[in-house]
Design a protein around this motif. Structure first.
Motif, PDB file in Angstrom:
ATOM      1  N   ILE A  18       9.137   8.029 -15.317  1.00 44.20           N
ATOM      2  CA  ILE A  18       9.033   7.775 -13.740  1.00 44.20           C
ATOM      3  C   ILE A  18       8.618   6.027 -13.867  1.00 44.20           C
ATOM      4  O   ILE A  18       8.684   5.003 -12.836  1.00 44.20           O
ATOM      5  CB  ILE A  18       7.754   8.004 -12.638  1.00 44.20           C
ATOM      6  N   GLU A  34       9.282  17.228  -8.487  1.00 44.99           N
ATOM      7  CA  GLU A  34       7.974  17.192  -7.996  1.00 44.99           C
ATOM      8  C   GLU A  34       7.569  18.393  -8.583  1.00 44.99           C
ATOM      9  O   GLU A  34       6.486  18.406  -9.591  1.00 44.99           O
ATOM     10  CB  GLU A  34       7.940  17.138  -6.922  1.00 44.99           C
ATOM     11  N   GLU A  86      -6.522   8.502  -1.922  1.00 45.70           N
ATOM     12  CA  GLU A  86      -7.099   8.341  -1.313  1.00 45.70           C
ATOM     13  C   GLU A  86      -8.312   7.227  -2.343  1.00 45.70           C
ATOM     14  O   GLU A  86      -7.884   6.016  -2.148  1.00 45.70           O
ATOM     15  CB  GLU A  86      -7.431   8.726   0.033  1.00 45.70           C
ATOM     16  N   ARG A  88      -4.563  14.919  -2.177  1.00 40.35           N
ATOM     17  CA  ARG A  88      -4.440  13.522  -1.193  1.00 40.35           C
ATOM     18  C   ARG A  88      -5.829  12.763  -0.859  1.00 40.35           C
ATOM     19  O   ARG A  88      -5.388  11.532  -0.607  1.00 40.35           O
ATOM     20  CB  ARG A  88      -4.059  14.038   0.292  1.00 40.35           C
ATOM     21  N   ILE A 120       7.046  19.604 -12.668  1.00 41.04           N
ATOM     22  CA  ILE A 120       6.806  18.706 -12.724  1.00 41.04           C
ATOM     23  C   ILE A 120       4.841  18.589 -12.566  1.00 41.04           C
ATOM     24  O   ILE A 120       4.013  18.783 -14.340  1.00 41.04           O
ATOM     25  CB  ILE A 120       6.827  16.490 -12.819  1.00 41.04           C
ATOM     26  N   GLN A 167      -8.122   3.204  -3.268  1.00 40.05           N
ATOM     27  CA  GLN A 167      -8.896   2.126  -2.896  1.00 40.05           C
ATOM     28  C   GLN A 167      -9.202   1.206  -4.062  1.00 40.05           C
ATOM     29  O   GLN A 167      -9.471   0.339  -3.839  1.00 40.05           O
ATOM     30  CB  GLN A 167      -9.737   2.400  -1.877  1.00 40.05           C
ATOM     31  N   ASP A 168      -9.545   1.945  -4.638  1.00 39.75           N
ATOM     32  CA  ASP A 168     -10.780   1.554  -6.090  1.00 39.75           C
ATOM     33  C   ASP A 168      -9.552   0.712  -7.069  1.00 39.75           C
ATOM     34  O   ASP A 168      -9.424  -0.063  -7.279  1.00 39.75           O
ATOM     35  CB  ASP A 168     -10.859   3.180  -6.965  1.00 39.75           C
ATOM     36  N   PHE A 211      -0.206   4.008  -2.895  1.00 41.18           N
ATOM     37  CA  PHE A 211      -0.409   5.551  -2.586  1.00 41.18           C
ATOM     38  C   PHE A 211       0.613   6.609  -3.416  1.00 41.18           C
ATOM     39  O   PHE A 211       0.175   6.908  -3.332  1.00 41.18           O
ATOM     40  CB  PHE A 211      -0.653   5.390  -1.207  1.00 41.18           C
ATOM     41  N   GLY A 212       1.896   6.120  -3.006  1.00 36.44           N
ATOM     42  CA  GLY A 212       2.556   6.954  -3.402  1.00 36.44           C
ATOM     43  C   GLY A 212       2.510   6.736  -5.114  1.00 36.44           C
ATOM     44  O   GLY A 212       2.298   8.153  -5.294  1.00 36.44           O
ATOM     45  N   ARG A 263       1.681  -1.325 -10.320  1.00 32.98           N
ATOM     46  CA  ARG A 263       1.906   0.249 -10.799  1.00 32.98           C
ATOM     47  C   ARG A 263       0.844   0.620 -12.325  1.00 32.98           C
ATOM     48  O   ARG A 263       0.018   1.765 -12.041  1.00 32.98           O
ATOM     49  CB  ARG A 263       2.698   1.260 -11.274  1.00 32.98           C
ATOM     50  N   SER A 297       0.395  -1.098   0.421  1.00 32.82           N
ATOM     51  CA  SER A 297      -0.208  -0.327   0.008  1.00 32.82           C
ATOM     52  C   SER A 297       1.309   1.464  -0.161  1.00 32.82           C
ATOM     53  O   SER A 297       0.629   2.181  -0.995  1.00 32.82           O
ATOM     54  CB  SER A 297      -0.742  -0.161   0.800  1.00 32.82           C
ATOM     55  N   PRO A 298       2.019   1.171   0.461  1.00 35.49           N
ATOM     56  CA  PRO A 298       2.979   2.885   0.112  1.00 35.49           C
ATOM     57  C   PRO A 298       3.300   2.553  -1.332  1.00 35.49           C
ATOM     58  O   PRO A 298       3.780   3.616  -1.553  1.00 35.49           O
ATOM     59  CB  PRO A 298       4.051   2.629   1.540  1.00 35.49           C
ATOM     60  N   MET A 299       4.036   1.895  -2.024  1.00 36.69           N
ATOM     61  CA  MET A 299       3.783   2.054  -3.064  1.00 36.69           C
ATOM     62  C   MET A 299       3.032   2.743  -3.853  1.00 36.69           C
ATOM     63  O   MET A 299       2.475   3.470  -5.004  1.00 36.69           O
ATOM     64  CB  MET A 299       4.485   0.303  -3.272  1.00 36.69           C
ATOM     65  N   ILE A 313      -1.140   9.663  -5.164  1.00 33.77           N
ATOM     66  CA  ILE A 313      -0.836  10.697  -4.885  1.00 33.77           C
ATOM     67  C   ILE A 313       0.170  11.799  -6.388  1.00 33.77           C
ATOM     68  O   ILE A 313      -0.456  12.415  -6.679  1.00 33.77           O
ATOM     69  CB  ILE A 313       0.589  11.236  -3.730  1.00 33.77           C
ATOM     70  N   ARG A 314       0.729  10.811  -7.498  1.00 27.99           N
ATOM     71  CA  ARG A 314       1.510  10.539  -8.299  1.00 27.99           C
ATOM     72  C   ARG A 314       0.734  11.989  -9.327  1.00 27.99           C
ATOM     73  O   ARG A 314       1.023  12.268  -9.958  1.00 27.99           O
ATOM     74  CB  ARG A 314       2.696  10.482  -8.149  1.00 27.99           C
TER      75      ARG A 314
END
Lengths: 185, 179
Positions: A140, A121, A46, A42, A124, A50-51, A32-33, A74, A28-30, A36-37
């Motif tokens: 990326i 960032e 989320e 935020r 971009i 989740q989707d 969510f990262g 990804r 999940s951290p990857m 966010i990109r």
């Protein structure tokens, strides 16, 4: 993919609830990262994450262990984000900005030591959505032009030209940021 | 810096980038998943129930059709009953036939048993004794044939025959006397 991941995925395929939670905590951290990109806020990230997870668990049975699991995740997040913005009609992939060209002097002056991650960032995100999306997908996420074209439903040549313009626009933006910083300093 | 160098520089910055999701995100996701799975199971159960109901209705319809044209006997075989016969039985009053038939039938069964227990005739010659045995074998059927008919048709016929005895018929007559 390591054997621990293979075992975890197999247990998830069999419907083990605990394995699903373990998989979520691991990736999940990857996810969510990435979300966010490709999101404007935020809160949007989320929703997108989740989707994306719902899709991951729904289509996990079709995932083959021969492929990269992280790459698969990804792609799911990116596709979910693009679908999300396409649905909301906030995101346009066809660009209508003025042409931006970096001069040879600008490119020579551009050195990697001048910028940190936050500045890159920011630069971009300052790009038009279409440029930024193509640039992020290619540079990326490591997508090929064909994959970008399929994902964004654009022509392969459009993807190539938008990437080229995005690079130049980004370098000019970064140089401008550096100049402003120097003046302030 | 060349294009490739710039790309590598940016790629290196964002490689393995992770952002911790908010605390409630995990529970929210799995609650949503559970709801979706529950709904899926409900839909599957409803689908199965609909299929069963349709099957039962079709079965009942088929059974209803077969009952209209065929009656199922006690040994499981079906005997086709013409629709005219069904209509006729509706008009006739039910008559307790079993009481009348029970006695001769049991007698017939007994005689059948006695016939069956008789030793087979020796030799190939067809003697008078064989004729007697044959008669005995036929006798149950004959006894049934000889039973008084108790059907409604017979009853109605008997009533019509008895009717003239109760009524007095007066015929108009002209008597001419010759001189």
């Amino acid at each position: 993919m390591n054997s621990e991941d293979v075992d975890l995925i197999e247990r998830c395929k069999k419907g083990h609830a605990q394995a699903e939670r373990e998989l979520y905590r691991r990736y999940s951290p990857m996810m969510f990262g990435v979300a966010i990109r490709y999101s404007n806020s935020r809160h949007d990230a989320e929703d997108i994450a989740q989707d994306a997870w719902v899709k991951v668990f729904r289509y996990l049975k079709s995932f083959s262990e021969n492929n990269s699991f992280e790459g698969w995740l990804r792609r799911i997040v990116v596709n979910t984000a693009i679908t999300h913005y396409r649905r909301q009609k906030k995101h346009t992939h066809h660009l209508d900005i003025d042409e931006v060209y970096a001069t040879p002097q600008d490119l020579e002056a551009f050195t990697e030591s001048d910028y940190n991650k936050e500045e890159i960032e920011k630069a971009i995100n300052a790009l038009p959505n279409g440029y930024a999306t193509v640039f992020k997908l290619y540079v990326i996420e490591g997508f090929k032009h064909k994959e970008i074209a399929e994902t964004l439903e654009i022509d392969v040549n459009t993807s190539k030209s938008q990437l080229s313009r995005a690079r130049k626009a980004l370098q000019v933006t970064l140089l401008n940021m550096a100049r402003i910083a120097k003046k302030k300093g | 810096m060349s294009i490739e160098q710039f790309d590598q520089y940016v790629t290196g910055m964002f490689a393995n980038e992770t952002v911790q999701p908010p605390a409630g995100a995990e529970d929210a996701l799995f609650q949503r998943m559970n709801k979706m799975r529950k709904r899926k199971r409900q839909i599957q159960a409803m689908g199965a129930a609909v299929v069963i109901c349709v099957g039962v209705l079709i079965g009942a319809h088929v059974a209803g059709d077969s009952q209209n044209g065929a009656a199922i006997s006690t040994d499981g075989s079906r005997a086709i009953v013409p629709s005219t016969a069904i209509m006729a039985t509706d008009e006739i009053e039910p008559v307790p036939q079993h009481e009348n038939l029970s006695q001769p039938t049991s007698a017939a069964a007994e005689s059948d048993l006695t016939v069956a227990s008789d030793p087979p005739p020796a030799g190939n010659d067809f003697s008078n004794q064989d004729e007697v045995n044959l008669e005995e074998k036929r006798s149950p059927l004959h006894q049934i044939d000889a039973l008084p008919a108790t059907t409604a048709a017979y009853d109605s016929g008997e009533r019509s025959l008895q009717a003239p005895e109760e009524e007095t018929w007066v015929l108009p007559a002209v008597v001419k006397v010759k001189d």
